[in-house]
Scaffold this motif. Sequence first.
Motif, PDB file in Angstrom:
ATOM      1  N   TYR A  13      10.708  -1.797  18.482  1.00  0.00           N
ATOM      2  CA  TYR A  13      10.407  -2.224  17.117  1.00  0.00           C
ATOM      3  C   TYR A  13      11.291  -1.478  16.128  1.00  0.00           C
ATOM      4  O   TYR A  13      10.852  -0.504  15.506  1.00  0.00           O
ATOM      5  N   PRO A  14      12.539  -1.884  15.959  1.00  0.00           N
ATOM      6  CA  PRO A  14      13.410  -1.218  14.986  1.00  0.00           C
ATOM      7  C   PRO A  14      12.767  -1.208  13.591  1.00  0.00           C
ATOM      8  O   PRO A  14      12.308  -2.234  13.109  1.00  0.00           O
ATOM      9  N   GLU A  15      12.675  -0.025  12.998  1.00  0.00           N
ATOM     10  CA  GLU A  15      12.191   0.188  11.630  1.00  0.00           C
ATOM     11  C   GLU A  15      10.667   0.093  11.482  1.00  0.00           C
ATOM     12  O   GLU A  15      10.147   0.385  10.410  1.00  0.00           O
ATOM     13  N   ARG A  16       9.930  -0.300  12.533  1.00  0.00           N
ATOM     14  CA  ARG A  16       8.480  -0.411  12.353  1.00  0.00           C
ATOM     15  C   ARG A  16       7.847   0.927  12.014  1.00  0.00           C
ATOM     16  O   ARG A  16       7.009   1.012  11.105  1.00  0.00           O
ATOM     17  N   LEU A  17       8.197   1.967  12.748  1.00  0.00           N
ATOM     18  CA  LEU A  17       7.587   3.269  12.499  1.00  0.00           C
ATOM     19  C   LEU A  17       7.829   3.723  11.067  1.00  0.00           C
ATOM     20  O   LEU A  17       6.902   4.201  10.388  1.00  0.00           O
ATOM     21  N   GLN A  18       9.055   3.595  10.588  1.00  0.00           N
ATOM     22  CA  GLN A  18       9.364   4.027   9.230  1.00  0.00           C
ATOM     23  C   GLN A  18       8.656   3.162   8.192  1.00  0.00           C
ATOM     24  O   GLN A  18       8.162   3.676   7.181  1.00  0.00           O
ATOM     25  N   THR A  19       8.598   1.864   8.439  1.00  0.00           N
ATOM     26  CA  THR A  19       7.917   0.973   7.493  1.00  0.00           C
ATOM     27  C   THR A  19       6.442   1.308   7.393  1.00  0.00           C
ATOM     28  O   THR A  19       5.865   1.382   6.294  1.00  0.00           O
ATOM     29  N   GLN A  20       5.795   1.532   8.529  1.00  0.00           N
ATOM     30  CA  GLN A  20       4.368   1.869   8.503  1.00  0.00           C
ATOM     31  C   GLN A  20       4.145   3.265   7.935  1.00  0.00           C
ATOM     32  O   GLN A  20       3.166   3.483   7.202  1.00  0.00           O
ATOM     33  N   LEU A  21       5.029   4.197   8.248  1.00  0.00           N
ATOM     34  CA  LEU A  21       4.936   5.533   7.653  1.00  0.00           C
ATOM     35  C   LEU A  21       5.043   5.449   6.140  1.00  0.00           C
ATOM     36  O   LEU A  21       4.288   6.121   5.412  1.00  0.00           O
ATOM     37  N   ASN A  22       5.955   4.644   5.626  1.00  0.00           N
ATOM     38  CA  ASN A  22       6.094   4.468   4.179  1.00  0.00           C
ATOM     39  C   ASN A  22       4.789   3.960   3.569  1.00  0.00           C
ATOM     40  O   ASN A  22       4.353   4.434   2.514  1.00  0.00           O
ATOM     41  N   ALA A  23       4.159   2.988   4.236  1.00  0.00           N
ATOM     42  CA  ALA A  23       2.932   2.395   3.705  1.00  0.00           C
ATOM     43  C   ALA A  23       1.792   3.412   3.683  1.00  0.00           C
ATOM     44  O   ALA A  23       1.052   3.518   2.693  1.00  0.00           O
ATOM     45  N   VAL A  24       1.636   4.173   4.768  1.00  0.00           N
ATOM     46  CA  VAL A  24       0.566   5.169   4.825  1.00  0.00           C
ATOM     47  C   VAL A  24       0.795   6.259   3.785  1.00  0.00           C
ATOM     48  O   VAL A  24      -0.139   6.702   3.102  1.00  0.00           O
ATOM     49  N   THR A  25       2.024   6.691   3.646  1.00  0.00           N
ATOM     50  CA  THR A  25       2.341   7.736   2.665  1.00  0.00           C
ATOM     51  C   THR A  25       2.046   7.267   1.252  1.00  0.00           C
ATOM     52  O   THR A  25       1.435   7.995   0.458  1.00  0.00           O
ATOM     53  N   GLU A  26       2.459   6.056   0.923  1.00  0.00           N
ATOM     54  CA  GLU A  26       2.196   5.526  -0.413  1.00  0.00           C
ATOM     55  C   GLU A  26       0.700   5.376  -0.655  1.00  0.00           C
ATOM     56  O   GLU A  26       0.197   5.677  -1.741  1.00  0.00           O
ATOM     57  N   LEU A  27      -0.023   4.921   0.361  1.00  0.00           N
ATOM     58  CA  LEU A  27      -1.477   4.788   0.228  1.00  0.00           C
ATOM     59  C   LEU A  27      -2.114   6.138  -0.076  1.00  0.00           C
ATOM     60  O   LEU A  27      -2.906   6.269  -1.021  1.00  0.00           O
ATOM     61  N   LEU A  28      -1.776   7.152   0.704  1.00  0.00           N
ATOM     62  CA  LEU A  28      -2.390   8.467   0.512  1.00  0.00           C
ATOM     63  C   LEU A  28      -2.029   9.062  -0.836  1.00  0.00           C
ATOM     64  O   LEU A  28      -2.889   9.616  -1.537  1.00  0.00           O
ATOM     65  N   PHE A  29      -0.752   8.958  -1.199  1.00  0.00           N
ATOM     66  CA  PHE A  29      -0.331   9.580  -2.451  1.00  0.00           C
ATOM     67  C   PHE A  29      -0.995   8.898  -3.648  1.00  0.00           C
ATOM     68  O   PHE A  29      -1.457   9.558  -4.582  1.00  0.00           O
ATOM     69  N   ASN A  30      -1.075   7.572  -3.622  1.00  0.00           N
ATOM     70  CA  ASN A  30      -1.748   6.866  -4.708  1.00  0.00           C
ATOM     71  C   ASN A  30      -3.242   7.171  -4.729  1.00  0.00           C
ATOM     72  O   ASN A  30      -3.852   7.272  -5.794  1.00  0.00           O
ATOM     73  N   PHE A  31      -3.829   7.327  -3.547  1.00  0.00           N
ATOM     74  CA  PHE A  31      -5.246   7.675  -3.472  1.00  0.00           C
ATOM     75  C   PHE A  31      -5.499   9.060  -4.061  1.00  0.00           C
ATOM     76  O   PHE A  31      -6.458   9.266  -4.815  1.00  0.00           O
ATOM     77  N   LEU A  32      -4.637  10.007  -3.745  1.00  0.00           N
ATOM     78  CA  LEU A  32      -4.821  11.374  -4.223  1.00  0.00           C
ATOM     79  C   LEU A  32      -4.619  11.503  -5.727  1.00  0.00           C
ATOM     80  O   LEU A  32      -5.198  12.397  -6.356  1.00  0.00           O
ATOM     81  N   THR A  33      -3.799  10.652  -6.297  1.00  0.00           N
ATOM     82  CA  THR A  33      -3.499  10.760  -7.723  1.00  0.00           C
ATOM     83  C   THR A  33      -4.214   9.708  -8.568  1.00  0.00           C
ATOM     84  O   THR A  33      -3.996   9.632  -9.764  1.00  0.00           O
ATOM     85  N   SER A  34      -5.076   8.904  -7.926  1.00  0.00           N
ATOM     86  CA  SER A  34      -5.805   7.880  -8.684  1.00  0.00           C
ATOM     87  C   SER A  34      -7.041   8.478  -9.332  1.00  0.00           C
ATOM     88  O   SER A  34      -7.484   9.576  -8.986  1.00  0.00           O
ATOM     89  N   ASP A  35      -7.592   7.757 -10.283  1.00  0.00           N
ATOM     90  CA  ASP A  35      -8.804   8.202 -10.983  1.00  0.00           C
ATOM     91  C   ASP A  35     -10.011   7.739 -10.173  1.00  0.00           C
ATOM     92  O   ASP A  35     -10.448   6.601 -10.269  1.00  0.00           O
ATOM     93  N   LYS A  36     -10.524   8.628  -9.354  1.00  0.00           N
ATOM     94  CA  LYS A  36     -11.621   8.263  -8.467  1.00  0.00           C
ATOM     95  C   LYS A  36     -12.600   9.428  -8.394  1.00  0.00           C
ATOM     96  O   LYS A  36     -12.337  10.509  -8.896  1.00  0.00           O
TER      97      LYS A  36
END
Length: 371
Positions: free
Chosen positions: A341-364
């Motif tokens: 799966y060329p690029e799958r690992l990096q693509t999914q890593l990008n998605a998880v990282t963005e999810l966590l970072f937005n979660f940590l900095t969101s107003d919740k």
Amino acid sequence: MTRFLFFIQLLFVTQLLFSSFSLAQTVSTPSPSALVSAQSWQILQEIVSDVGARPADSSNERRLLHDFTNRYWRHSTEFPINSQPVTFTVKGNEQQSANVWITFPGKSEGHLVIGAHADSTGEGVGSQGVTDNGIAVALLLALGQQLSNTELKDSVTLVLFGAEEVGLFGSQAFTTALKNDSRFLTGAPFPTAMINLDTIAGGDHLYIHSPTKKPYKRCDKVDNYNSSASVRDALMSVASANSLPFRLHPAYPGYPQGETGEWSDHAPFACAGIPVGYIEATNFSINGRDGFDGYSQSLHPSLWDCLNRSEKTACNREQERRWGYIWHTEADRLDKLNQLYPERLQTQLNAVTELLFNFLTSDKSLRSTSN
């Protein structure tokens, strides 16, 4: 007149060049989550080349738990690195591991623990433990460097658990210490939420789970069990708001929609009364060896002896041995996965990282949630 026109043209060109330069600077400046993701990928490659497979109670597990946390956390943050020895017994043999963590204080009474196990298994068949669970470890190591410069509403603890593959011994020791001393985590409030990162890349789909409503069998007491889906739903809300490709798995016998079993480090936290969310990359639509349980990660035909793609199962269930597994097999290698799966690992890593970072900095709010 000619001089005037020349001056106007010169002014126009200067403004155009300045605007282009400013735009280039804006475009070329990566977001904090992109920086974390890029560094995570670099750290993953170092884990693969410098450490490799990491059986529980091995020198490789200890190197990852101690050397890499010192390398990436101690030299980039003012906050102390903490460790907890973990003693466990497998087949009558007493063994040693550890939990290692760092806590970043926030402004509120909310306290989020984000955990990933450092050990791996399957080394005998060639596994490097890339998806299970090196990529999540790499993400936490990189995230720790970024959080040292991030204003947080809630306190955040990043923890690497030892000895998960042989019985969740690290996370069990961690939660036992929490229950015995609510100030166990260097004076931080008792955790109000936990996110488990286990096999966050490699599988066909990205999921977010909550615990089953029925208490896990491993819990000593069921009256404190927390089956709340609040963390899962909050993560899904952030994913939806940012168009990130996360989903809940459909309902299957024994596995209600969006709920997961007790096979990873989230389970001791749920047993301890802490609401949890669990991020995982797999494929629950596959009818695997034991049904629709998510243990078959992929429909790639190279991961099956014979795949019946239309039925999403084996051509012959009696003869199948591979079952689309990545975890714990020779497929859980960086070279093999990049080939499949060329690029799958990096693509999914990008998605998880963005999810966590937005979660940590969101107003919740991460105030304690009832069952």
